[in-house]
Scaffold this motif. Structure first.
Motif, short mmCIF file in Angstrom:
data_model
loop_
_atom_site.label_atom_id
_atom_site.label_comp_id
_atom_site.label_asym_id
_atom_site.label_seq_id
_atom_site.Cartn_x
_atom_site.Cartn_y
_atom_site.Cartn_z
N TYR A 174 81.46 60.96 79.90
CA TYR A 174 80.27 60.60 80.64
C TYR A 174 79.25 61.74 80.61
O TYR A 174 78.04 61.50 80.50
CB TYR A 174 80.63 60.25 82.09
N SER A 182 71.51 59.59 77.87
CA SER A 182 71.82 58.33 78.53
C SER A 182 71.65 58.44 80.03
O SER A 182 71.98 59.47 80.63
CB SER A 182 73.26 57.90 78.22
N SER A 183 71.14 57.41 80.63
CA SER A 183 71.01 57.37 82.09
C SER A 183 72.38 57.07 82.71
O SER A 183 73.31 56.60 82.04
CB SER A 183 70.02 56.29 82.50
N LEU A 184 72.50 57.31 84.01
CA LEU A 184 73.75 57.00 84.69
C LEU A 184 74.04 55.50 84.66
O LEU A 184 75.21 55.09 84.64
CB LEU A 184 73.71 57.52 86.12
N GLU A 185 72.99 54.69 84.65
CA GLU A 185 73.18 53.24 84.56
C GLU A 185 73.82 52.86 83.22
O GLU A 185 74.74 52.02 83.16
CB GLU A 185 71.85 52.51 84.72
N VAL A 186 73.35 53.48 82.14
CA VAL A 186 73.94 53.21 80.82
C VAL A 186 75.36 53.76 80.75
O VAL A 186 76.27 53.10 80.24
CB VAL A 186 73.06 53.82 79.72
N ARG A 188 77.49 54.05 83.03
CA ARG A 188 78.38 53.19 83.80
C ARG A 188 78.94 52.05 82.94
O ARG A 188 80.08 51.61 83.14
CB ARG A 188 77.62 52.63 85.01
N THR A 189 78.15 51.58 81.98
CA THR A 189 78.62 50.48 81.13
C THR A 189 79.76 50.90 80.22
O THR A 189 80.46 50.05 79.66
CB THR A 189 77.46 49.92 80.29
N ARG A 248 75.11 59.94 93.20
CA ARG A 248 75.24 58.97 92.11
C ARG A 248 76.29 59.40 91.09
O ARG A 248 76.97 58.56 90.50
CB ARG A 248 73.88 58.76 91.43
N GLU A 251 79.55 58.54 92.69
CA GLU A 251 79.73 57.09 92.67
C GLU A 251 80.19 56.62 91.30
O GLU A 251 81.00 55.68 91.19
CB GLU A 251 78.41 56.40 93.06
N LEU A 252 79.68 57.26 90.24
CA LEU A 252 80.14 56.94 88.89
C LEU A 252 81.63 57.22 88.75
O LEU A 252 82.39 56.40 88.22
CB LEU A 252 79.36 57.75 87.87
N TYR A 255 83.70 54.69 90.65
CA TYR A 255 83.79 53.43 89.89
C TYR A 255 84.83 53.55 88.79
O TYR A 255 85.67 52.65 88.60
CB TYR A 255 82.41 53.10 89.30
#
Length: 367
Positions: A174, A182-186, A188-189, A248, A251-252, A255
């Protein structure tokens, strides 16, 4: 942490299969005879330094507290696997420790990768059986599986009587993605993909005879000096008011850990005869950030003991072990050693928690 590519995990099952084909599968012994550790710098006891022979971790003050010289451990002393190995709760007989370190770290907080895009053209797998029989320190060549301790390899290695430490794996991937834009949203995928590959590794190990496996979750990297520095935000709401950690990022990891526990439940259903233990590194460490003084870290938990300045004493250009970095007088008063790794005191606290403390998992040593 020794950062690794997200693509390397697709080769993990192959590596494990080749590795175990050269190990004995003797009947279960009364106690653990060996520890096999597949992970990163949280459990590396010198593999990277031995193989690449070029890193800040080969310089003082690394190793100053316990060994009094650098050993290749990313700490001032011992790391997690050292404490697990020497715990009286699980260690009652002759043992050896072997580790598979993922990725190639150019410093204690940086990375290069031998595998990109699913290809490993710069990695070499096992060249011939003699490498295992005669030169165990280079079992997989530059792919970094090496013996961590001097042991008598004429003795059979008992897979069924061994403890397998599978991780921590994934957090470096990560970071790699973040470091490449990469963003944290990406990012996460990618979590399901990484977790699925960890599950596949567990499945492969059990099919080859492993009976007891410890699979750690990720630590709260949003509290590390490294992430607090490179992920610094002007928005105060991005920080946990109680701990000062970046929410955040944590949180990653949470998850990731939640998905990992679901995957391990699936593995337990597939392999009811095996013991699969989830090691809660996250909560074992996070309690320190809530109350550092309670655990003896009077200098706090966020700032690094060894570094070159900045709000958290972390500078990616001048890491611990460089001439520009300075080390604190007493590392035991700090939880964070060099920005990305705990001090020996920090490693001990996490290990104690997962061995015999509030998150105890390893108290039953013998089968």
């Amino acid at each position: 942490m020794a950062f690794s590519s997200p693509f390397i995990f697709f080769n993990l099952s192959l590596l494990i299969t080749i590795f175990l084909s050269f190990c004995g599968t003797d009947p279960v012994s009364s106690c653990y005879t060996s520890i096999f550790s597949f992970g990163d710098s949280l459990t590396d006891t010198g593999n990277y330094l031995y193989i690449y022979n070029s890193s800040n971790i080969g310089n003082f003050p690394y190793g100053e507290t316990y060994f009094h010289h650098p050993t290749g451990r990313c700490s001032d002393g011992r790391v997690l696997v050292d404490f697990i190995e020497h715990s009286s709760s699980i260690w009652t007989s002759f043992a050896s420790t072997i580790s598979r370190m993922f990725g190639r770290s150019r410093s204690s907080a940086g990375s290069e990768f031998c595998c990109r895009g699913g290809h490993c053209d710069r990695c070499r797998l096992l060249r011939r059986e003699e490498d295992w029989r005669g030169d165990c320190k280079r079992i997989f060549g530059r792919s970094a599986l090496v013996v961590q301790r001097t042991v008598a390899f004429s003795l059979p290695l008992t897979i069924r009587g061994s403890l397998f430490l599978v991780g921590e794996i994934g957090i470096n991937d990560y970071f790699y993605l973040f470091n490449n834009g990469s963003s944290l949203e990406v990012i996460r995928t990618y979590v399901p993909q990484v977790v699925s590959t960890i599950g596949s590794a567990v499945h492969t190990l059990i099919e080859r005879g492993a009976m007891t496996l410890v699979v750690p979750g990720g630590p709260p990297i949003g509290c590390s000096a490294l992430i607090l520095t490179i992920g610094a935000s002007l928005n105060k709401d991005d920080y946990d008011k109680e701990t000062g950690c970046l929410k955040r990022w944590n949180e990653l990891v949470q998850y990731h850990n939640d998905r990992l526990q679901i995957e391990l439940d699936r593995m337990r259903d597939l392999h009811p005869h095996a013991t699969i233990i989830y090691a809660d590194y996250y909560n074992a460490a996070f309690r320190v950030f809530r109350s550092p003084l309670q655990f003896g870290f009077s200098k706090g938990a966020l700032s690094a003991c060894c570094g070159a300045g900045g709000p958290y004493n972390y500078n990616s250009s001048f890491g611990c072990g460089t001439h520009e970095a300075r080390v604190c007088k007493d590392p035991s008063l700090y939880f964070n050693w060099d920005g990305g790794h705990p001090t020996e005191a920090g490693h001990r606290l996490i290990a104690d928690a997962v061995i015999s403390g509030p998150y105890d998992l390893l108290v039953h040593a013998c089968h």
